[in-house]
Design a protein around this motif. Structure first.
Motif, PDB file in Angstrom:
ATOM      1  N   ASN A   1      -3.320  -2.997   9.025  1.00  0.00           N
ATOM      2  CA  ASN A   1      -3.639  -4.134  10.043  1.00  0.00           C
ATOM      3  C   ASN A   1      -3.604  -3.136  11.433  1.00  0.00           C
ATOM      4  N   GLU A   2      -4.827  -2.955  11.961  1.00  0.00           N
ATOM      5  CA  GLU A   2      -4.945  -2.334  13.196  1.00  0.00           C
ATOM      6  C   GLU A   2      -4.294  -2.620  14.479  1.00  0.00           C
ATOM      7  N   ASP A   3      -4.080  -4.035  14.515  1.00  0.00           N
ATOM      8  CA  ASP A   3      -3.310  -4.374  15.967  1.00  0.00           C
ATOM      9  C   ASP A   3      -2.026  -4.138  15.867  1.00  0.00           C
TER      10      ASP A   3
ATOM     11  N   GLU B   1       0.233  -2.888   5.313  1.00  0.00           N
ATOM     12  CA  GLU B   1       0.778  -4.230   4.639  1.00  0.00           C
ATOM     13  C   GLU B   1       0.514  -4.104   3.368  1.00  0.00           C
ATOM     14  N   MET B   2       1.547  -4.107   2.632  1.00  0.00           N
ATOM     15  CA  MET B   2       1.321  -4.291   0.986  1.00  0.00           C
ATOM     16  C   MET B   2       1.746  -5.476   0.553  1.00  0.00           C
ATOM     17  N   TYR B   3       0.579  -5.852  -0.188  1.00  0.00           N
ATOM     18  CA  TYR B   3       0.752  -7.402  -0.885  1.00  0.00           C
ATOM     19  C   TYR B   3       0.626  -7.233  -2.392  1.00  0.00           C
ATOM     20  N   LEU B   4       1.166  -8.380  -3.005  1.00  0.00           N
ATOM     21  CA  LEU B   4       0.912  -8.412  -4.441  1.00  0.00           C
ATOM     22  C   LEU B   4       0.058  -9.976  -4.285  1.00  0.00           C
TER      23      LEU B   4
ATOM     24  N   ARG C   1       4.729   0.935   9.165  1.00  0.00           N
ATOM     25  CA  ARG C   1       4.330   1.129  10.715  1.00  0.00           C
ATOM     26  C   ARG C   1       3.898   2.463  11.044  1.00  0.00           C
ATOM     27  N   LYS C   2       2.887   2.938  11.738  1.00  0.00           N
ATOM     28  CA  LYS C   2       2.378   4.185  12.064  1.00  0.00           C
ATOM     29  C   LYS C   2       2.300   4.273  13.613  1.00  0.00           C
ATOM     30  N   PHE C   3       2.926   5.448  14.014  1.00  0.00           N
ATOM     31  CA  PHE C   3       3.178   5.591  15.327  1.00  0.00           C
ATOM     32  C   PHE C   3       2.285   6.654  16.232  1.00  0.00           C
ATOM     33  N   THR C   4       2.089   6.178  17.350  1.00  0.00           N
ATOM     34  CA  THR C   4       1.313   7.196  18.409  1.00  0.00           C
ATOM     35  C   THR C   4       2.669   8.002  18.772  1.00  0.00           C
TER      36      THR C   4
END
Ligand code: AVJ
Length: 322
Positions: free
Chosen positions: A236-238, A243-246, A277-280
């Motif tokens: 989810n770029e925004d 996000e991991m789903y089943l 989450r990925k951070f800058t």
């Protein structure tokens, strides 16, 4: 340890998160014995870069980090098998008076790891702490002499912004001016690299994701058919997060005896099982600032896939009215 907040049980989390869509479950339930073994195998896949990147950073910079911080204590949140932390411990070789406090939810892992570490680091005092850090940090022992708090692996990314701030703030308020936090965070990068890391070619992440259904079957006497759910990882770029789903393959019903509940899934319906989450550098700087900490050191590889940060508690002048 006496908790500041009561931690919800799996039954409570499942009742709140699973019965009605949008369905969601906290990621901590992945890690039973089988799930922990699957996670270790994820770390060995070609596609999952975070563990190996962080390990290389620690191997390279542990000496520098320990020199800079010179702590008497190392307290690690979610220590697991302490594999990567060994670089830090080795960097203190022979330093009498050092104390390592591994803090984890799993007694067996703490005991087994404790024994191995005791053999490998005979000069080190090891005081394992059993507990769940999401229950709050204000009951951690308050060691005197500098303490290096360690929170590795990018696990902070499992928390929503608010939860992450709460956790870090709890840490910040109990840190003395000489204490530091060593934090590992995963960085924003190409969608392809991120996607592959969470949907590896060997299908191990898929098995890891489905494992939570085995956990539900066992703990809540359920009849999930794990194979009837597909693994899906989307970036989810925004929100800058995986996000991991089943995803239910077909329309189906699942009964959880322990909750006396029936879950009805339409084909394609999802359960959100994890955010990562990925951070800058900007976003993690801001997050730490909102928690009352400032970045004092930063280590990253050339490709900037992952960052190790040293953060210090922000000191502010406090005028007492008398
Ligand atoms: C252990 C939370 C850091 O988010 O990358 C790995 C867990 N999930 N593959 C992560 C995980 C899917 C991992 N953390």
């Amino acid at each position: 340890m006496r908790p500041a907040r009561r931690v919800k049980t799996l039954a409570e989390d499942a009742r709140e998160g699973l019965i009605e869509p949008p369905r969601t479950l906290p990621p901590k339930y992945f890690y039973d014995a089988r799930g922990s073994a699957l996670f270790d195998r994820i770390c060995d896949t070609e596609d999952y870069y975070p563990t190996r990147t962080e390990d290389a950073l620690l191997a390279r910079y542990a000496g520098e980090i320990m020199c800079k911080v010179q702590p008497r204590h190392i307290l690690e949140l979610g220590s697991g098998t302490s594999r990567k932390t060994r670089h830090l411990l080795s960097a203190c070789e022979g330093q009498e008076g050092m104390i390592y406090w591994p803090f984890d939810v799993c007694r067996e892992v703490l005991e087994e790891t404790g024994e191995v570490l005791m053999t490998d680091y005979p000069w080190l005092e090891i005081n394992p702490l059993l507990g769940d850090y999401s229950a709050g940090l204000d009951h951690l022992p308050c060691p005197d002499g500098g303490c290096l708090y360690v929170f590795l692996g990018g696990t902070l990314g499992n928390f929503e912004e608010r939860e992450a701030i709460t956790l870090l703030r709890e840490l910040a308020v109990r840190m003395s001016p000489l204490d530091r936090l060593l934090l590992g965070v995963d960085r924003v990068k190409s969608v392809h690299v991120l996607h592959a890391a969470y949907d590896d070619g060997e299908g191990i992440t898929a098995a890891f994701n489905r494992n939570v259904l085995h956990v539900l079957n066992r703990e809540l006497r359920g009849d999930f058919q794990p194979d009837a759910f597909a693994h899906r990882a989307v970036y989810n770029e925004d929100a800058a997060r995986i996000e991991m789903y089943l995803v239910a393959d077909t329309q189906q019903q699942v009964h959880l005896d322990e909750l006396d509940a029936t879950l009805r899934f339409a084909a394609g319906e999802t359960i959100l099982t994890e955010i990562s989450r990925k951070f800058t550098l900007e976003s993690v700087t801001q997050l730490l600032a909102r928690a009352g900490m400032a970045i004092e050191g930063h280590y990253a590889p050339e490709n900037e896939y992952f960052s190790l940060l040293i953060a210090a508690p922000q000191r502010n002048v406090h005028v007492a009215v008398i």
